[in-house]
Design a protein around this motif. Structure first.
Motif, PDB file in Angstrom:
ATOM      1  N   VAL A  80       0.303   0.088   0.786  1.00 13.14           N
ATOM      2  CA  VAL A  80      -1.050   0.463   0.379  1.00 13.14           C
ATOM      3  C   VAL A  80      -1.009   1.703  -0.508  1.00 13.14           C
ATOM      4  O   VAL A  80      -0.096   2.530  -0.417  1.00 13.14           O
ATOM      5  CB  VAL A  80      -1.973   0.726   1.593  1.00 13.14           C
ATOM      6  N   ALA A  81      -2.018   1.806  -1.371  1.00 13.45           N
ATOM      7  CA  ALA A  81      -2.309   3.033  -2.114  1.00 13.45           C
ATOM      8  C   ALA A  81      -3.703   3.488  -1.705  1.00 13.45           C
ATOM      9  O   ALA A  81      -4.520   2.673  -1.251  1.00 13.45           O
ATOM     10  CB  ALA A  81      -2.235   2.785  -3.618  1.00 13.45           C
ATOM     11  N   PHE A  82      -3.980   4.763  -1.873  1.00 17.35           N
ATOM     12  CA  PHE A  82      -5.244   5.316  -1.395  1.00 17.35           C
ATOM     13  C   PHE A  82      -6.104   5.796  -2.559  1.00 17.35           C
ATOM     14  O   PHE A  82      -5.593   6.278  -3.576  1.00 17.35           O
ATOM     15  CB  PHE A  82      -4.985   6.467  -0.423  1.00 17.35           C
ATOM     16  N   ASP A  83      -7.428   5.642  -2.403  1.00 16.12           N
ATOM     17  CA  ASP A  83      -8.349   6.130  -3.426  1.00 16.12           C
ATOM     18  C   ASP A  83      -8.619   7.621  -3.215  1.00 16.12           C
ATOM     19  O   ASP A  83      -8.031   8.263  -2.328  1.00 16.12           O
ATOM     20  CB  ASP A  83      -9.642   5.303  -3.446  1.00 16.12           C
ATOM     21  N   GLN A  84      -9.523   8.187  -4.007  1.00 20.03           N
ATOM     22  CA  GLN A  84      -9.783   9.626  -3.937  1.00 20.03           C
ATOM     23  C   GLN A  84     -10.447  10.034  -2.630  1.00 20.03           C
ATOM     24  O   GLN A  84     -10.440  11.215  -2.263  1.00 20.03           O
ATOM     25  CB  GLN A  84     -10.651  10.050  -5.126  1.00 20.03           C
ATOM     26  N   GLN A  85     -11.037   9.066  -1.925  1.00 17.70           N
ATOM     27  CA  GLN A  85     -11.635   9.352  -0.616  1.00 17.70           C
ATOM     28  C   GLN A  85     -10.644   9.157   0.533  1.00 17.70           C
ATOM     29  O   GLN A  85     -11.010   9.277   1.695  1.00 17.70           O
ATOM     30  CB  GLN A  85     -12.857   8.454  -0.384  1.00 17.70           C
ATOM     31  N   GLY A  86      -9.386   8.821   0.184  1.00 16.33           N
ATOM     32  CA  GLY A  86      -8.369   8.643   1.202  1.00 16.33           C
ATOM     33  C   GLY A  86      -8.386   7.294   1.883  1.00 16.33           C
ATOM     34  O   GLY A  86      -7.792   7.123   2.952  1.00 16.33           O
ATOM     35  N   ARG A  87      -9.059   6.291   1.272  1.00 20.25           N
ATOM     36  CA  ARG A  87      -9.126   4.956   1.849  1.00 20.25           C
ATOM     37  C   ARG A  87      -8.155   4.029   1.136  1.00 20.25           C
ATOM     38  O   ARG A  87      -7.974   4.142  -0.088  1.00 20.25           O
ATOM     39  CB  ARG A  87     -10.543   4.400   1.721  1.00 20.25           C
ATOM     40  N   PRO A  88      -7.524   3.089   1.860  1.00 22.04           N
ATOM     41  CA  PRO A  88      -6.673   2.108   1.184  1.00 22.04           C
ATOM     42  C   PRO A  88      -7.467   1.371   0.118  1.00 22.04           C
ATOM     43  O   PRO A  88      -8.599   0.940   0.353  1.00 22.04           O
ATOM     44  CB  PRO A  88      -6.250   1.171   2.318  1.00 22.04           C
ATOM     45  N   SER A  89      -6.887   1.241  -1.078  1.00 19.97           N
ATOM     46  CA  SER A  89      -7.606   0.662  -2.211  1.00 19.97           C
ATOM     47  C   SER A  89      -6.708  -0.317  -2.949  1.00 19.97           C
ATOM     48  O   SER A  89      -5.677   0.073  -3.510  1.00 19.97           O
ATOM     49  CB  SER A  89      -8.069   1.761  -3.165  1.00 19.97           C
ATOM     50  N   PHE A  90      -7.106  -1.601  -2.953  1.00 23.94           N
ATOM     51  CA  PHE A  90      -6.357  -2.600  -3.698  1.00 23.94           C
ATOM     52  C   PHE A  90      -6.409  -2.303  -5.194  1.00 23.94           C
ATOM     53  O   PHE A  90      -5.431  -2.523  -5.914  1.00 23.94           O
ATOM     54  CB  PHE A  90      -6.931  -3.990  -3.411  1.00 23.94           C
ATOM     55  N   THR A  91      -7.525  -1.779  -5.666  1.00 20.99           N
ATOM     56  CA  THR A  91      -7.636  -1.420  -7.078  1.00 20.99           C
ATOM     57  C   THR A  91      -6.643  -0.321  -7.442  1.00 20.99           C
ATOM     58  O   THR A  91      -5.974  -0.388  -8.484  1.00 20.99           O
ATOM     59  CB  THR A  91      -9.072  -0.961  -7.399  1.00 20.99           C
ATOM     60  N   ALA A  92      -6.529   0.690  -6.588  1.00 19.55           N
ATOM     61  CA  ALA A  92      -5.577   1.770  -6.855  1.00 19.55           C
ATOM     62  C   ALA A  92      -4.140   1.267  -6.863  1.00 19.55           C
ATOM     63  O   ALA A  92      -3.289   1.785  -7.599  1.00 19.55           O
ATOM     64  CB  ALA A  92      -5.739   2.874  -5.807  1.00 19.55           C
ATOM     65  N   LEU A  93      -3.862   0.245  -6.067  1.00 16.81           N
ATOM     66  CA  LEU A  93      -2.499  -0.294  -5.966  1.00 16.81           C
ATOM     67  C   LEU A  93      -2.107  -1.135  -7.178  1.00 16.81           C
ATOM     68  O   LEU A  93      -0.914  -1.337  -7.430  1.00 16.81           O
ATOM     69  CB  LEU A  93      -2.383  -1.137  -4.689  1.00 16.81           C
ATOM     70  N   GLN A  94      -3.084  -1.627  -7.941  1.00 16.80           N
ATOM     71  CA  GLN A  94      -2.802  -2.562  -9.023  1.00 16.80           C
ATOM     72  C   GLN A  94      -1.697  -2.111  -9.973  1.00 16.80           C
ATOM     73  O   GLN A  94      -0.761  -2.873 -10.229  1.00 16.80           O
ATOM     74  CB  GLN A  94      -4.086  -2.858  -9.802  1.00 16.80           C
TER      75      GLN A  94
END
Length: 322
Positions: A80-94
C-alpha cells in the motif's frame, strides 16, 4: 534447502458480514495491490496475483528478508501507499505499480514510499502451513516477522464484525475481510471462508477503447470504454468512464493504449450510438472503477476511474456480485 514452492493467492468472495455469532475474524481491507513475498537465501522476491515478478518496483521492502529470523518463508499481504491524510490510497500507489525505471523508482522512494501489510504465511523453511487453521497461521506469522519501517503485521479482531466495519468507515478504509477462524489457506481459490465487505462499490474492467476529450482535454482521452466478461467468456460493454483521472494518469494511459489500436470494437452489446467516434484497442489492459450501482441495461452508473491493474488478467474480469 530445496527451493520454496510457488503458490497462488487465496481469494475472497464479495458479500455481507457473516452472522455476529459465527466463527470469523475480521481484518481491515487495504486499498493496495496483493503480493506474495518469497524470503529465500537472504533475499525477498515479490510476485503479483497474476504471477509477475514485481520485486524491482519496491526496493524499500528488500529488508524484509532479514526480518524473519533467518527462516525461509512465503508470506501473503498487500502493498500500500498512503495519501496526505495517512490513508491507504490506490491512486497514490499507481505510479509505483507501473514503474520499472531505476532512476524514477529512486525518486518515488522519497515521494511515495510503500508499506507491505502482511496477513498470512504459507510456508516456513521446508514445511507448508496452508493446511493449518487461520488462527495458527496468524500466530506463526506474528512470531516469524519482526516489524520494520516498510512492513508490518496488522492486527485482526474477533469481536463483532460490525464494530470493525464501522471503524473502517471512520478511518476512510475500503472495508473489511472476514476470515473463518478454522479455515485452511486455499491457494488460487475463491472461498466463502474469506468474505470481503466493502464500504464502496468497485469493479474491475477491461479497456476496449476510448473517446477523445473536449475543451482542455481535446488532445487526449476524454473517456475510456469498458467491458466485463460474461458467463460465456465474451467481453460485454458496460459503459464508459470519464472522471477520476489525473493529468499524469491520462498521459500514461495514452502511452499504453497507442500501440494497441485496432479497427473494430472488441465488445459484445455496444450500440451504434455508443460506438460513434470511438477509437478501439485490443482488450488487454485491466483497470478498476468505483461506481454507485448496475443499471437494468447492465451499465455502470456514475463510474469513477481508480487506476490500472497490472496484477489482473483480462480473462479474470467478471461482474462482481454481492
Amino acid at each position: 534447502m530445496a527451493a520454496l514452492p510457488a503458490y497462488a493467492p487465496m481469494l475472497a468472495q464479495l458479500g455481507p458480514l457473516p452472522e455476529p455469532d459465527s466463527d470469523y475474524a475480521h481484518e481491515m481491507k487495504w486499498d493496495g495491490v496483493r503480493a506474495l513475498g518469497y524470503v529465500e537465501d537472504g533475499r525477498l522476491r515479490l510476485v503479483s496475483r497474476n504471477g509477475k515478478d514485481v520485486t524491482v518496483a519496491y526496493p524499500e521492502l528488500a529488508g524484509l528478508a532479514g526480518a524473519t529470523g533467518g527462516h525461509a518463508a512465503v508470506l501473503d499481504g498487500e502493498i500500500v501507499a498512503f495519501d496526505q491524510q495517512g490513508r491507504p490510497s490506490f491512486t497514490a500507489l499507481q505510479p509505483r505499480m507501473h514503474q520499472r525505471n531505476p532512476f524514477k523508482i529512486r525518486q518515488l522512494l522519497v515521494t511515495t514510499p510503500v508499506t507491505y501489510l502482511l496477513f498470512d504465511v504459507l510456508h516456513v523453511d521446508t514445511a507448508t502451513t496452508i493446511a493449518l487453521p487461520y488462527t495458527e497461521r496468524r500466530r506463526r506469522l506474528e512470531d516469524l516477522v519482526h516489524a520494520g519501517h516498510h512492513w508490518a503485521v496488522p492486527p485482526y479482531f474477533t469481536h463483532g464484525g460490525e464494530h470493525t466495519l464501522a471503524d473502517s468507515r471512520r478511518l476512510g478504509l475500503e472495508g473489511v475481510v472476514a476470515k473463518r477462524l478454522t479455515s485452511p489457506y486455499r491457494p488460487g481459490r475463491r472461498s466463502s471462508d474469506w468474505v470481503k465487505v466493502k464500504n464502496v462499490r468497485t469493479q474491475e474492467v477491461v479497456i476496449g477503447g476510448w473517446r477523445p476529450g473536449e475543451g482542455r482535454r481535446a488532445n487526449t482521452i476524454g473517456s475510456l470504454l469498458l467491458g466485463v466478461n460474461d458467463e460465456s467468456g465474451r467481453l460485454r460493454y458496460v459503459g464508459s468512464v470519464g472522471t477520476g483521472f489525473t493529468d499524469e494518469a491520462l498521459r500514461w494511459l495514452g502511452e499504453r493504449l497507442a500501440p494497441l489500436e485496432r479497427d473494430t470494437p472488441p465488445f459484445e452489446g455496444i450500440t451504434r450510438e455508443e460506438a460513434k467516434g470511438c477509437h478501439w484497442v485490443e482488450p488487454v489492459l485491466v483497470g478498476e472503477v468505483q461506481f454507485t450501482e448496475w443499471t437494468s441495461e447492465g451499465r455502470l452508473r456514475h463510474p469513477s476511474w481508480r487506476g490500472l491493474r497490472d496484477d489482473k488478467e483480462p480473462s479474470e474480469v467478471v461482474r462482481e456480485e454481492g
